[in-house]
Design a protein around this motif. Sequence first.
Motif, PDB file in Angstrom:
ATOM      1  N   UNK A 227     -13.203  16.150 -11.602  1.00  0.00           N
ATOM      2  CA  UNK A 227     -11.736  16.061 -11.595  1.00  0.00           C
ATOM      3  C   UNK A 227     -11.154  16.927 -10.472  1.00  0.00           C
ATOM      4  N   UNK A 228     -11.739  18.094 -10.261  1.00  0.00           N
ATOM      5  CA  UNK A 228     -11.275  18.973  -9.190  1.00  0.00           C
ATOM      6  C   UNK A 228     -11.460  18.306  -7.831  1.00  0.00           C
ATOM      7  N   UNK A 229     -12.636  17.696  -7.600  1.00  0.00           N
ATOM      8  CA  UNK A 229     -12.888  17.001  -6.330  1.00  0.00           C
ATOM      9  C   UNK A 229     -11.910  15.847  -6.133  1.00  0.00           C
ATOM     10  N   UNK A 230     -11.675  15.072  -7.183  1.00  0.00           N
ATOM     11  CA  UNK A 230     -10.739  13.946  -7.084  1.00  0.00           C
ATOM     12  C   UNK A 230      -9.334  14.446  -6.739  1.00  0.00           C
ATOM     13  N   UNK A 231      -8.937  15.549  -7.364  1.00  0.00           N
ATOM     14  CA  UNK A 231      -7.609  16.116  -7.092  1.00  0.00           C
ATOM     15  C   UNK A 231      -7.492  16.547  -5.634  1.00  0.00           C
ATOM     16  N   UNK A 232      -8.534  17.163  -5.100  1.00  0.00           N
ATOM     17  CA  UNK A 232      -8.520  17.586  -3.692  1.00  0.00           C
ATOM     18  C   UNK A 232      -8.419  16.387  -2.756  1.00  0.00           C
ATOM     19  N   UNK A 233      -9.147  15.311  -3.070  1.00  0.00           N
ATOM     20  CA  UNK A 233      -9.072  14.112  -2.244  1.00  0.00           C
ATOM     21  C   UNK A 233      -7.679  13.514  -2.310  1.00  0.00           C
ATOM     22  N   UNK A 234      -7.116  13.407  -3.511  1.00  0.00           N
ATOM     23  CA  UNK A 234      -5.790  12.800  -3.684  1.00  0.00           C
ATOM     24  C   UNK A 234      -4.691  13.620  -3.015  1.00  0.00           C
ATOM     25  N   UNK A 235      -4.894  14.924  -2.884  1.00  0.00           N
ATOM     26  CA  UNK A 235      -3.896  15.776  -2.244  1.00  0.00           C
ATOM     27  C   UNK A 235      -3.660  15.356  -0.789  1.00  0.00           C
ATOM     28  N   UNK A 236      -4.678  14.759  -0.168  1.00  0.00           N
ATOM     29  CA  UNK A 236      -4.547  14.300   1.220  1.00  0.00           C
ATOM     30  C   UNK A 236      -3.981  12.892   1.322  1.00  0.00           C
ATOM     31  N   UNK A 237      -3.579  12.315   0.191  1.00  0.00           N
ATOM     32  CA  UNK A 237      -2.957  10.989   0.123  1.00  0.00           C
ATOM     33  C   UNK A 237      -3.747   9.910   0.861  1.00  0.00           C
TER      34      UNK A 237
ATOM     35  N   UNK B 167       0.835  -1.208   0.000  1.00  0.00           N
ATOM     36  CA  UNK B 167       0.000   0.000   0.000  1.00  0.00           C
ATOM     37  C   UNK B 167       0.867   1.254   0.000  1.00  0.00           C
ATOM     38  N   UNK B 168       1.983   1.221   0.692  1.00  0.00           N
ATOM     39  CA  UNK B 168       2.892   2.373   0.724  1.00  0.00           C
ATOM     40  C   UNK B 168       3.468   2.647  -0.663  1.00  0.00           C
ATOM     41  N   UNK B 169       3.922   1.595  -1.335  1.00  0.00           N
ATOM     42  CA  UNK B 169       4.490   1.754  -2.679  1.00  0.00           C
ATOM     43  C   UNK B 169       3.417   2.246  -3.652  1.00  0.00           C
ATOM     44  N   UNK B 170       2.209   1.680  -3.570  1.00  0.00           N
ATOM     45  CA  UNK B 170       1.122   2.109  -4.446  1.00  0.00           C
ATOM     46  C   UNK B 170       0.790   3.577  -4.187  1.00  0.00           C
ATOM     47  N   UNK B 171       0.746   3.985  -2.924  1.00  0.00           N
ATOM     48  CA  UNK B 171       0.450   5.386  -2.587  1.00  0.00           C
ATOM     49  C   UNK B 171       1.502   6.319  -3.182  1.00  0.00           C
ATOM     50  N   UNK B 172       2.764   5.930  -3.091  1.00  0.00           N
ATOM     51  CA  UNK B 172       3.834   6.756  -3.651  1.00  0.00           C
ATOM     52  C   UNK B 172       3.738   6.833  -5.174  1.00  0.00           C
ATOM     53  N   UNK B 173       3.419   5.706  -5.805  1.00  0.00           N
ATOM     54  CA  UNK B 173       3.265   5.708  -7.258  1.00  0.00           C
ATOM     55  C   UNK B 173       2.060   6.546  -7.677  1.00  0.00           C
ATOM     56  N   UNK B 174       0.943   6.419  -6.963  1.00  0.00           N
ATOM     57  CA  UNK B 174      -0.248   7.223  -7.277  1.00  0.00           C
ATOM     58  C   UNK B 174       0.047   8.709  -7.125  1.00  0.00           C
ATOM     59  N   UNK B 175       0.808   9.054  -6.103  1.00  0.00           N
ATOM     60  CA  UNK B 175       1.146  10.454  -5.855  1.00  0.00           C
ATOM     61  C   UNK B 175       2.015  11.012  -6.982  1.00  0.00           C
ATOM     62  N   UNK B 176       2.959  10.206  -7.455  1.00  0.00           N
ATOM     63  CA  UNK B 176       3.893  10.671  -8.478  1.00  0.00           C
ATOM     64  C   UNK B 176       3.395  10.469  -9.901  1.00  0.00           C
TER      65      UNK B 176
END
Length: 104
Positions: free
Chosen positions: A64-74, A37-46
């Motif tokens: 897309x804006x909402x998804x971006x805001x959610x992803x910003x919190x990792x 999960x840690x590796x996947x989170x890092x890959x999703x972030x990058x």
Amino acid sequence: MSEQSAQNQDKFIVRLPDGLRDRVRLAAESNHRSMNAEVVALLEENYPTPVPENISDPAARMLFWLAKRIRRRSPKPGSPRDKQAALYERIAGDISERMKDIGE
């Protein structure tokens, strides 16, 4: 990320340099995640889901804006927030594609 069983998900073997596995393990422990999960989170972030360049539909832009805001919190991969962001991205992508078909 779609809801798939582990057997049906893509697998990727990686050779890690000395010491990197331990650093990933420590980061995973501090984030209360598995190493996977840690590796996947890092890959999703990058490597986030690409957003189409010209989104004319306001609903798709908002999703897309909402998804971006959610992803910003990792959010943790597979968590409800991660699934919510993925759902928004899929719906927004679908809306964008359907709007292209209407416009043609």
